[in-house]
Design a protein around this motif. Structure first.
Motif, PDB file in Angstrom:
ATOM      1  N   LEU A 426       0.861  -1.181   0.000  1.00  0.00           N
ATOM      2  CA  LEU A 426       0.000   0.000   0.000  1.00  0.00           C
ATOM      3  C   LEU A 426       0.901   1.235   0.000  1.00  0.00           C
ATOM      4  O   LEU A 426       1.592   1.490   0.990  1.00  0.00           O
ATOM      5  CB  LEU A 426      -0.906   0.005   1.230  1.00  0.00           C
ATOM      6  N   PRO A 427       0.920   2.002  -1.095  1.00  0.00           N
ATOM      7  CA  PRO A 427       1.883   3.107  -1.183  1.00  0.00           C
ATOM      8  C   PRO A 427       1.237   4.487  -1.038  1.00  0.00           C
ATOM      9  O   PRO A 427       0.230   4.800  -1.671  1.00  0.00           O
ATOM     10  CB  PRO A 427       2.416   2.947  -2.608  1.00  0.00           C
ATOM     11  N   ILE A 428       1.833   5.299  -0.197  1.00  0.00           N
ATOM     12  CA  ILE A 428       1.610   6.749  -0.251  1.00  0.00           C
ATOM     13  C   ILE A 428       2.976   7.321  -0.613  1.00  0.00           C
ATOM     14  O   ILE A 428       3.818   7.563   0.255  1.00  0.00           O
ATOM     15  CB  ILE A 428       1.090   7.309   1.075  1.00  0.00           C
ATOM     16  N   SER A 429       3.197   7.503  -1.905  1.00  0.00           N
ATOM     17  CA  SER A 429       4.542   7.796  -2.409  1.00  0.00           C
ATOM     18  C   SER A 429       4.710   9.271  -2.731  1.00  0.00           C
ATOM     19  O   SER A 429       3.785  10.077  -2.597  1.00  0.00           O
ATOM     20  CB  SER A 429       4.806   6.958  -3.663  1.00  0.00           C
ATOM     21  N   HIS A 430       5.905   9.590  -3.222  1.00  0.00           N
ATOM     22  CA  HIS A 430       6.215  10.970  -3.600  1.00  0.00           C
ATOM     23  C   HIS A 430       5.253  11.502  -4.653  1.00  0.00           C
ATOM     24  O   HIS A 430       4.969  12.700  -4.698  1.00  0.00           O
ATOM     25  CB  HIS A 430       7.653  11.060  -4.113  1.00  0.00           C
ATOM     26  N   ASP A 431       4.760  10.618  -5.523  1.00  0.00           N
ATOM     27  CA  ASP A 431       3.871  11.066  -6.588  1.00  0.00           C
ATOM     28  C   ASP A 431       2.582  11.677  -6.060  1.00  0.00           C
ATOM     29  O   ASP A 431       1.898  12.415  -6.784  1.00  0.00           O
ATOM     30  CB  ASP A 431       3.520   9.891  -7.515  1.00  0.00           C
ATOM     31  N   GLU A 432       2.219  11.357  -4.812  1.00  0.00           N
ATOM     32  CA  GLU A 432       0.957  11.845  -4.261  1.00  0.00           C
ATOM     33  C   GLU A 432       1.100  13.180  -3.537  1.00  0.00           C
ATOM     34  O   GLU A 432       0.097  13.731  -3.062  1.00  0.00           O
ATOM     35  CB  GLU A 432       0.369  10.807  -3.301  1.00  0.00           C
ATOM     36  N   VAL A 433       2.308  13.718  -3.447  1.00  0.00           N
ATOM     37  CA  VAL A 433       2.507  14.959  -2.688  1.00  0.00           C
ATOM     38  C   VAL A 433       3.323  15.975  -3.487  1.00  0.00           C
ATOM     39  O   VAL A 433       4.076  16.768  -2.922  1.00  0.00           O
ATOM     40  CB  VAL A 433       3.180  14.668  -1.317  1.00  0.00           C
ATOM     41  N   VAL A 434       3.159  15.951  -4.821  1.00  0.00           N
ATOM     42  CA  VAL A 434       3.846  16.903  -5.699  1.00  0.00           C
ATOM     43  C   VAL A 434       2.879  17.360  -6.796  1.00  0.00           C
ATOM     44  O   VAL A 434       1.767  16.847  -6.924  1.00  0.00           O
ATOM     45  CB  VAL A 434       5.103  16.283  -6.364  1.00  0.00           C
ATOM     46  N   LEU A 471       5.397   4.795   3.037  1.00  0.00           N
ATOM     47  CA  LEU A 471       5.079   6.212   3.246  1.00  0.00           C
ATOM     48  C   LEU A 471       6.264   7.059   2.820  1.00  0.00           C
ATOM     49  O   LEU A 471       7.413   6.755   3.162  1.00  0.00           O
ATOM     50  CB  LEU A 471       4.754   6.473   4.718  1.00  0.00           C
ATOM     51  N   PHE A 472       5.974   8.130   2.088  1.00  0.00           N
ATOM     52  CA  PHE A 472       7.035   9.021   1.626  1.00  0.00           C
ATOM     53  C   PHE A 472       7.483   9.944   2.747  1.00  0.00           C
ATOM     54  O   PHE A 472       6.686  10.410   3.568  1.00  0.00           O
ATOM     55  CB  PHE A 472       6.542   9.847   0.440  1.00  0.00           C
ATOM     56  N   MET A 473       8.755  10.246   2.757  1.00  0.00           N
ATOM     57  CA  MET A 473       9.373  11.075   3.787  1.00  0.00           C
ATOM     58  C   MET A 473       8.634  12.409   3.953  1.00  0.00           C
ATOM     59  O   MET A 473       8.141  13.006   2.990  1.00  0.00           O
ATOM     60  CB  MET A 473      10.833  11.335   3.429  1.00  0.00           C
ATOM     61  N   GLY A 474       8.595  12.863   5.188  1.00  0.00           N
ATOM     62  CA  GLY A 474       7.936  14.123   5.516  1.00  0.00           C
ATOM     63  C   GLY A 474       6.478  13.966   5.859  1.00  0.00           C
ATOM     64  O   GLY A 474       5.914  14.797   6.584  1.00  0.00           O
TER      65      GLY A 474
END
Length: 634
Positions: A426-434, A471-474
């Motif tokens: 289950l990814p919440i990656s960098h692509d979801e916060v840019v 989970l992506f950093m931050g």
């Protein structure tokens, strides 16, 4: 006389040309080698070898010949040009100067270079490895070979090296990153591509040096120091890998010898319109050798534990993001890229056989079947697949004002319809916060209390849902700004109200999960999950059970409503004690702390199976309770 090709023969290159060389980096590129001269004895120098079969002439130019050029020759029986150059050693900068059939010249970086200049300079650099792995690495690799990732906890922290803490190099990261990840309870770190790339804003996904480490942060040996430090701390290392496409920079792979060498000549097959890049010619033998060798290179030479393969969907479909008439069907008239499918199966099968315990992970956004099934049963052979459907649905849900969530309840439950079709992450990656999508906390409407309470509840939902987590950093401390690689993370907020509470709760979630096998052991098996109530849409509340192989149980509840439910009934399988092991509304995490459950007793229900467990659910909160059988229970 000495060997002018530095001990390289056409026989050595047969595997490269047949598509069967899985360690092509040992033969092509630049290597410091010793050759024997009958008159002068052993001589040290560098062997250069480059595949450019359609070139009219090839020279190696560098700081060792004033960039004037030494002519190379075809290694007999191959399409590879070779030259051994006396006196050239590690640190020498070089390029290949290639004359096309029309007489024009072009300078190219070495496709197999182990090191490159720091951008915007683009020369290749001769590199000799000096780092010796610590004895602890042998223990790590032995442990990895025996590991069972499917039934183990996998909590992944996705990280962009250049902006986690801006300005740190690989060796400085080795001092700080393992300690942070261990303290937070993550089991793995996923590094966004650290192969050489010219544009920092591409985050590494437009690779020009597939065998070279991004020199902005140090040398290949410096990266090995970081990986060794992570392993010593018990952290597995996942590396993003980009075999689907490459940029058109005229000094890199594109039109390498004046012809479409690494890419398809037909733009309907050889260009990726969305990204303005070239697509590899997956059916060409030398390209097969190049790519499978590259995958093995990172796993064997850098002890990478898993490769997450980027943009797999763009490889699988010939019509991927192409207009009608803008693609070429396969030999059966279909849209599947049969050559790419064969190559992925080849790579996955080979790496699993050669490197015990390695994981191959697909970022694949369609419903292509059996992505994470073994090749021998018709699958692509990956170990895991990112669950992009779950990610899209759940993020759309939390963006809604709570009053509207009841009408979108199924967006949070639909993933269970297909949960066991693949082994999911289950990814919440960098692509979801840019790119205008905003940070996780700013996706959520209303005031800070509701934003952070909802995010705490969402993370508890995610960490208790079937599948491994990323989970992506931050996002673990609720950075408000969307991610920007140019400025780094906003670490100054993680000691402030809301932010510190979220980070501390994320730490607790990881540690609670680690000591609760029911929350990870049967992620990919139906026996590990059962809904308690998946239809309480009026309350914006979800409840379910997780099980381990020994019969352990955890009841999980996620409330996405601002309403508290002080006496919420759950039908559970066993009467007896259920102890709260997580409550995202605790005061230490900036919650209200008004609805702690402690230990609750589930009461039998006359004439019915199971028992009734009544708990208190705070507003916008997640609660986990573990069943604790009496010592006399069988």
């Amino acid at each position: 006389m000495h060997d002018k090709f530095g001990n390289l023969t056409g026989t050595d290159l047969e595997g490269f040309h047949s598509g069967g060389d899985t360690e092509a980096w040992r033969r092509l590129g630049s290597h410091v080698v010793t050759v024997h001269d009958d008159a002068r004895g052993d001589l040290s120098g560098t062997r250069f070898a480059v595949w450019a079969p359609n070139a009219q002439r090839v020279q190696v130019i560098g700081d060792f010949n004033w960039w004037q050029g030494d002519d190379m020759e075809f290694v007999p029986g191959s399409g590879v040009w070779g030259l051994w150059k006396e006196g050239v050693g590690a640190g020498a900068r070089y390029k290949y100067k290639i004359q096309h059939r029309d007489g024009s010249w072009q300078e190219k970086a070495d496709p197999f270079a182990f090191s490159t200049e720091v951008p915007p300079a683009n020369a290749s650099v001769v590199f000799e490895r000096e780092h010796a792995w610590a004895p602890s690495e042998e223990s790590w690799l032995a442990h990895r070979a025996q590991a069972d990732p499917y039934h183990s906890q996998m909590s992944i922290y996705e990280l962009h090296v250049g902006s986690w803490r801006k300005g740190l190099d690989y060796r400085q990261l080795a001092q700080e990153l393992p300690a942070y990840l261990t303290w937070m309870g993550y089991t793995h770190v996923e590094l966004m591509p650290i192969m050489a790339h010219p544009l920092e804003a591409s985050w590494g996904y437009q690779v020009t040096g597939y065998y070279a480490v991004d020199p902005r942060h140090g040398s290949p040996d410096d990266l090995r120091v970081l990986i060794e430090a992570l392993h010593a701390a018990g952290i597995g290392v996942i590396l993003d890998w980009v075999p689907g496409h490459f940029p058109k920079d005229d000094w890199a792979l594109g039109r390498f010898d004046g012809t479409a060498l690494f890419e398809h000549a037909d733009p309907r097959q050889g260009e990726q319109l969305d990204w303005g890049t070239y697509v590899f010619n997956f059916g060409r033998n030398e390209v097969k050798s190049f790519l499978i060798s590259n995958a093995l290179f990172w796993v064997s030479e850098f002890h990478i534990d898993a490769l997450r393969v980027d943009a797999v969907a763009s490889m699988l479909y010939l019509d991927y993001s192409r207009p009608p008439g803008g693609w070429v069907p396969n030999k059966y008239g279909g849209r599947e890229n049969l050559e790419a499918i064969d190559l992925l199966r080849y790579i996955n099968r080979h790496l699993y056989r050669r490197q015990p315990g390695v994981m191959m992970i697909a970022e694949e956004s369609t419903s292509f079947p059996k992505v994470s099934a073994p090749v021998d049963v018709g699958g692509l052979g990956f170990g895991f697949k990112w669950n992009m459907g779950w990610m899209n649905d759940s993020l759309e849900y939390i963006k809604l004002d709570p009053i509207y969530r009841q009408y979108h309840h199924n967006e949070m439950t639909f993933a269970m319809v297909y949960a066991y079709s693949e082994n999911y992450i289950l990814p919440i990656s960098h692509d979801e916060v840019v790119h205008g999508k905003g940070s996780m906390v700013n996706k959520i409407p209303q005031d800070d209390w509701r934003k952070f309470a909802t995010l705490r509840s969402f993370y508890s939902f995610m960490w208790a849902f079937p599948g491994k987590q990323l989970l992506f950093m931050g996002q673990e401390f609720g950075q408000r700004s969307e991610w920007n690689e140019a400025v780094g993370l906003e670490w100054w907020v993680d000691s402030l109200q809301w932010h510190k509470g979220l980070r501390d709760m994320m730490r607790e979630i990881n540690h609670v999960q680690a000591r609760t096998p029911a929350l990870y052991e049967l992620d990919s098996e139906p026996e590990g999950f059962r809904w308690i109530n998946d239809n309480d849409w009026m309350a914006n509340t979800f409840s379910w059970l997780r099980f381990d192989r020994q019969g352990g149980m955890v009841a999980c509840v996620a409330n996405f409503s601002p309403e508290p439910y002080p006496e919420y009934g759950l039908r559970v399988p066993r009467a007896g004690r259920w102890r709260e092991i997580l409550n995202t509304d605790e005061q230490r995490w900036d919650g209200s702390g008004e609805a702690a459950n402690g230990t609750r007793i589930a009461q039998p229900v006359d004439g019915e199976e199971g028992a009734e467990l009544v708990i208190s659910i705070p507003p916008m909160a997640g609660v986990w309770l573990r069943f604790e059988p009496e010592a006399t229970d069988s």
